[in-house]
Design a protein around this motif. Structure first.
Motif, mmCIF file in Angstrom:
data_model
loop_
_atom_site.group_PDB
_atom_site.id
_atom_site.type_symbol
_atom_site.label_atom_id
_atom_site.label_comp_id
_atom_site.label_asym_id
_atom_site.label_seq_id
_atom_site.Cartn_x
_atom_site.Cartn_y
_atom_site.Cartn_z
ATOM 1 N N LYS A 196 60.158 21.704 95.998
ATOM 2 C CA LYS A 196 61.322 21.920 94.938
ATOM 3 C C LYS A 196 60.578 21.435 93.562
ATOM 4 C CE LYS A 196 65.475 22.487 93.283
ATOM 5 N NZ LYS A 196 66.689 21.572 93.807
ATOM 6 N N LEU A 197 60.004 20.346 93.709
ATOM 7 C CA LEU A 197 59.439 19.592 92.539
ATOM 8 C C LEU A 197 58.373 20.599 91.970
ATOM 9 C CD1 LEU A 197 58.709 17.390 90.526
ATOM 10 C CD2 LEU A 197 57.522 16.217 92.343
ATOM 11 N N VAL A 198 57.592 21.103 92.840
ATOM 12 C CA VAL A 198 56.740 22.315 92.240
ATOM 13 C C VAL A 198 57.295 23.228 91.374
ATOM 14 C CG1 VAL A 198 54.631 23.381 92.703
ATOM 15 C CG2 VAL A 198 54.928 21.438 93.836
ATOM 16 N N LEU A 199 58.285 23.825 92.321
ATOM 17 C CA LEU A 199 59.009 25.019 91.518
ATOM 18 C C LEU A 199 59.444 24.558 90.182
ATOM 19 C CD1 LEU A 199 60.751 26.445 94.937
ATOM 20 C CD2 LEU A 199 58.960 27.593 93.403
ATOM 21 N N VAL A 200 60.156 23.371 90.143
ATOM 22 C CA VAL A 200 60.792 23.128 89.031
ATOM 23 C C VAL A 200 59.806 22.887 87.762
ATOM 24 C CG1 VAL A 200 62.301 21.200 87.702
ATOM 25 C CG2 VAL A 200 63.012 22.248 90.052
ATOM 26 N N SER A 201 58.649 22.276 88.138
ATOM 27 C CA SER A 201 57.379 22.208 87.248
ATOM 28 C C SER A 201 56.939 23.584 86.788
ATOM 29 C CB SER A 201 56.396 21.436 88.011
ATOM 30 O OG SER A 201 56.928 20.155 88.380
#
Length: 253
Positions: A196-201
């Motif tokens: 999720k963090l990578v997608l938000v980034s």
């Protein structure tokens, strides 16, 4: 302790490590530990994600080593039955070099290509500032009109620079689900949170690139490959982690 100062458990597991911009540093145990250890730099310094990640990793290793020493002193000589089962299950998993995973390679391609672009365009913001000043001096716009433009460009530049390094690092963390037991719910949630963090980034990076292109449309041809890379990476991550978008990160979603 009121609800606005109460620590948020695990928030540091899924954040972007950009403490200078975070609204929850007073509720983050990781930030407090780094601050006590003197690892937190002044907010006026330019962001250095690699160094912050290195410092945090060093601190984590020290903590784990201390914990292991404590366990050796006070813990049982042999693992418990659940621990034994977990170890056996992990031993049966195939050996996977996640650094060779197609997603990891794609993220590294973006890291390198975006780095080359930023290096080649290192004078972009300076030139933008000179252009805005020229327009103000000619009376084509006011200083109040120019400042939001410059702030938006500076923010977009910083966002691109920050997340280009974070994306491949955190993606490797997410891909470790390929080497961990699938029955461990805590690990599954951990990997989903990293995805999720990578997608938000990636989302924030795409918006930042769009901001730059809005003000510098002549750069579109040079940036299209980078945008395509990010979109490809985002699509494949969403395919590999179909539940990542729905994951709620503590304090952040």
């Amino acid at each position: 302790m009121d609800s606005f100062s109460k620590p948020i458990p695990g928030i540091y597991n899924y954040c972007d490590a950009w403490c200078a911009r975070c609204l929850f540093t007073n509720r983050c145990r990781s930030f407090q530990i780094q601050q006590e250890a003197g690892l937190v730099k002044a907010a006026t310094n330019s962001p250095d994600l690699v160094q912050q990640l290195t410092d945090a990793l060093t601190l984590t290793k020290q903590y784990v080593e201390k914990l292991n020493q404590t366990n050796r002193l006070i813990g049982p000589d042999t693992p418990t039955e659940p621990q034994t089962l977990a170890l056996e299950e992990k031993a049966l998993l195939p050996v996977v070099d996640i650094r060779r995973h197609p997603l990891a390679k794609l993220a590294n391609v973006y890291l390198k290509q975006s780095g080359r672009w930023l290096s080649a365009e290192k004078d972009l913001l300076t030139n933008a500032g000179q252009e805005q000043r020229w327009r103000v001096e000619l009376g084509l716009q006011t200083e109040e009109d120019a400042m939001p433009v410059l702030r938006a460009l500076k923010d977009a530049w910083d966002v691109i620079g920050w997340y280009r390094t974070l994306i491949p690092v955190k993606l490797l963390s997410a891909l470790r689900f390929l080497t961990e037991p699938a029955t461990d719910e805590h690990l599954n949630d951990y990997h989903l949170g990293k995805a999720k963090l990578v997608l938000v980034s990636i989302d924030r990076s795409l918006m930042a690139w769009e901001t730059l292109l809005t003000h510098f449309p002549d750069k579109t041809d040079d940036v299209l490959d980078l945008l395509a890379l990010l979109c490809h990476l985002r699509r494949d991550i969403e395919t590999l982690f179909p539940n990542a978008r729905a994951f709620r990160r503590p304090g952040l979603d």
